[in-house]
Design a protein around this motif. Structure first.
Motif, short mmCIF file in Angstrom:
data_model
loop_
_atom_site.label_atom_id
_atom_site.label_comp_id
_atom_site.label_asym_id
_atom_site.label_seq_id
_atom_site.Cartn_x
_atom_site.Cartn_y
_atom_site.Cartn_z
N ASN A 11 5.41 13.01 3.40
CA ASN A 11 4.75 14.03 2.58
C ASN A 11 4.81 13.63 1.11
O ASN A 11 5.32 12.56 0.76
CB ASN A 11 5.39 15.40 2.82
N GLU A 12 4.32 14.54 0.25
CA GLU A 12 4.16 14.21 -1.17
C GLU A 12 5.49 13.91 -1.85
O GLU A 12 5.60 12.94 -2.62
CB GLU A 12 3.46 15.38 -1.88
N LEU A 13 6.50 14.73 -1.60
CA LEU A 13 7.79 14.52 -2.25
C LEU A 13 8.42 13.20 -1.81
O LEU A 13 8.97 12.45 -2.63
CB LEU A 13 8.74 15.67 -1.94
N ASN A 14 8.33 12.90 -0.52
CA ASN A 14 8.87 11.63 -0.03
C ASN A 14 8.12 10.44 -0.64
O ASN A 14 8.72 9.42 -0.96
CB ASN A 14 8.81 11.58 1.49
N ALA A 15 6.80 10.58 -0.78
CA ALA A 15 6.01 9.51 -1.38
C ALA A 15 6.44 9.26 -2.82
O ALA A 15 6.57 8.11 -3.27
CB ALA A 15 4.53 9.85 -1.32
N LEU A 16 6.69 10.34 -3.57
CA LEU A 16 7.12 10.21 -4.96
C LEU A 16 8.49 9.57 -5.07
O LEU A 16 8.72 8.70 -5.91
CB LEU A 16 7.15 11.59 -5.63
N ILE A 17 9.42 9.99 -4.21
CA ILE A 17 10.77 9.43 -4.24
C ILE A 17 10.73 7.93 -3.93
O ILE A 17 11.37 7.13 -4.63
CB ILE A 17 11.69 10.17 -3.25
N SER A 18 9.99 7.55 -2.90
CA SER A 18 9.91 6.13 -2.53
C SER A 18 9.29 5.31 -3.66
O SER A 18 9.80 4.23 -4.00
CB SER A 18 9.07 5.97 -1.25
N TYR A 22 0.82 -1.21 0.00
CA TYR A 22 0.00 0.00 0.00
C TYR A 22 0.85 1.26 0.00
O TYR A 22 0.50 2.27 -0.61
CB TYR A 22 -0.91 -0.01 1.23
N TYR A 23 1.99 1.22 0.71
CA TYR A 23 2.86 2.39 0.81
C TYR A 23 3.88 2.45 -0.32
O TYR A 23 4.88 3.17 -0.24
CB TYR A 23 3.59 2.40 2.15
N GLU A 24 3.65 1.69 -1.39
CA GLU A 24 4.53 1.64 -2.56
C GLU A 24 5.89 1.02 -2.29
O GLU A 24 6.83 1.19 -3.05
CB GLU A 24 4.75 3.04 -3.17
N HIS A 25 6.02 0.31 -1.16
CA HIS A 25 7.27 -0.40 -0.90
C HIS A 25 7.32 -1.67 -1.75
O HIS A 25 6.31 -2.38 -1.88
CB HIS A 25 7.38 -0.80 0.58
N LEU A 32 10.35 1.52 -8.27
CA LEU A 32 10.22 1.17 -9.69
C LEU A 32 11.59 1.02 -10.34
O LEU A 32 11.82 0.09 -11.12
CB LEU A 32 9.42 2.26 -10.43
N CYS A 33 12.51 1.93 -10.01
CA CYS A 33 13.86 1.87 -10.57
C CYS A 33 14.55 0.58 -10.14
O CYS A 33 15.23 -0.08 -10.95
CB CYS A 33 14.65 3.08 -10.12
#
Length: 334
Positions: A192-199, A73-76, A204-205
């Protein structure tokens, strides 16, 4: 041409003759309209919702060398179904292991990964410095830290320098990005939003790097910068360090500064933030476009995609391990 498929909705993936069928399933258990995917077109799957499969399908995917990557759920990143490693070679396994076991040879390779990552991070900062962002302090700090890489003798010491470089680099995000603030890196969960995007982008990378390693003779569990551990493909973490500034950070800057991603695309909860499905789709589209974008390769004298650059990086590392040619990390030259 084979492509990656991203499954955002819960559903069922099954085989129908030589075609894959994905049937979305709603929260009420009702099935949606099935989507059919020709097996010849599928390179791999990225699953962000719950997925029902059976052993017959996994056997079929394995024979077709189609890998499936799972995220929570947290994109991990939580794991992958990897088909049988069809290119592994005994000599490569031995040489890769010997380089890991030799402290001097290991640190030399690990230094190359950090060197390449730092160079590409600096390229990003200099790109925005030329666009009227005041980043001189951060650029000078990373350049000074980079001079310490070659003098390290232990991997933990090198990891410390790499961590300091990233800390300075992420501090620059608050200068580069409009409307959103990073306010320090947080991961589990992103704050926050930026941290969510980076994670999300980093995972994906990592999965893309793992997929490219799979198509070479390298063993993804034997790494040099990150410590090999149980239940993880740590060599993909090593390679991802070089490519995250190019494949993840650049799209983040573009999407946020052009307001293609907005606050409504994130789900903010107490002390955590995740991308909504709309946000995931927007970022995945930009990420895929970046992977398929081509550049003129200076050595090969032909256009290659960013995704293929990762495969070429694996080949360069393989030559180093086989003592054919010294490994030099990929550095942006444009």
């Amino acid at each position: 041409m084979k492509r990656s498929y991203y499954l955002f909705n819960p559903g069922r993936l099954s085989r129908q003759d030589n075609t894959l069928k994905f049937t979305p399933v709603g929260e009420d258990g009702r099935e949606g309209t099935p989507k059919y995917i020709p097996v010849e077109s599928a390179a791999d799957f990225y699953c962000f919702g719950s997925l029902d499969v059976n052993s017959a399908l996994l056997n079929f995917l394995g024979k077709q060398h189609i890998n499936v990557h799972f995220f929570d759920y947290y994109e991990h990143y939580t794991g992958s179904f990897m088909s049988k490693e069809y290119l592994l070679a005994g000599k490569m396994q031995i040489d890769q292991t010997l380089h890991y076991l030799n402290p001097q040879e290991r640190i030399e390779i690990a230094q190359k990964f950090v060197e390449g990552a730092a160079f590409n991070m600096l390229k990003n900062l200099k790109y925005y410095a030329n666009r009227e962002r005041e980043l001189s302090t951060e650029i000078a700090a990373i350049e000074e830290l980079s001079t310490q890489i070659s003098s390290t003798t232990q991997v933990p010491e090198l990891m410390g320098i790499e961590g300091n470089i990233r800390q300075v680099y992420y501090r620059a995000f608050d200068i580069i990005v409009n409307d959103f603030m990073l306010e320090g890196r947080s991961k589990r969960p992103p704050a926050n939003e930026l941290n969510a995007l980076i994670s999300f982008g980093n995972m994906l990378c990592y999965a893309v790097c793992l997929g490219q390693i799979y198509h070479t003779q390298l063993n993804p569990t034997i790494s040099f910068l990150h410590e090999p551990g149980a239940r993880r493909y740590s060599l993909a973490l090593d390679l991802a360090e070089i490519f995250k500034p190019i494949l993840v950070d650049r799209p983040i800057f573009k999407l946020l500064n052009k307001r293609e991603l907005q606050a409504k695309d994130f789900d903010n909860k107490l002390n955590s933030c995740v991308l909504k499905e709309s946000g995931k789709k927007i970022f995945v589209k930009a990420f895929e476009e970046r992977l398929l974008e081509t550049i003129k390769h200076r050595t090969l004298k032909k256009s290659v995609s960013y995704k293929h650059l990762i495969r070429l990086e694996c080949y360069k590392l393989s030559k180093h391990l086989l003592r054919i040619e010294e490994y030099k990390p990929f550095k942006i030259w444009w």
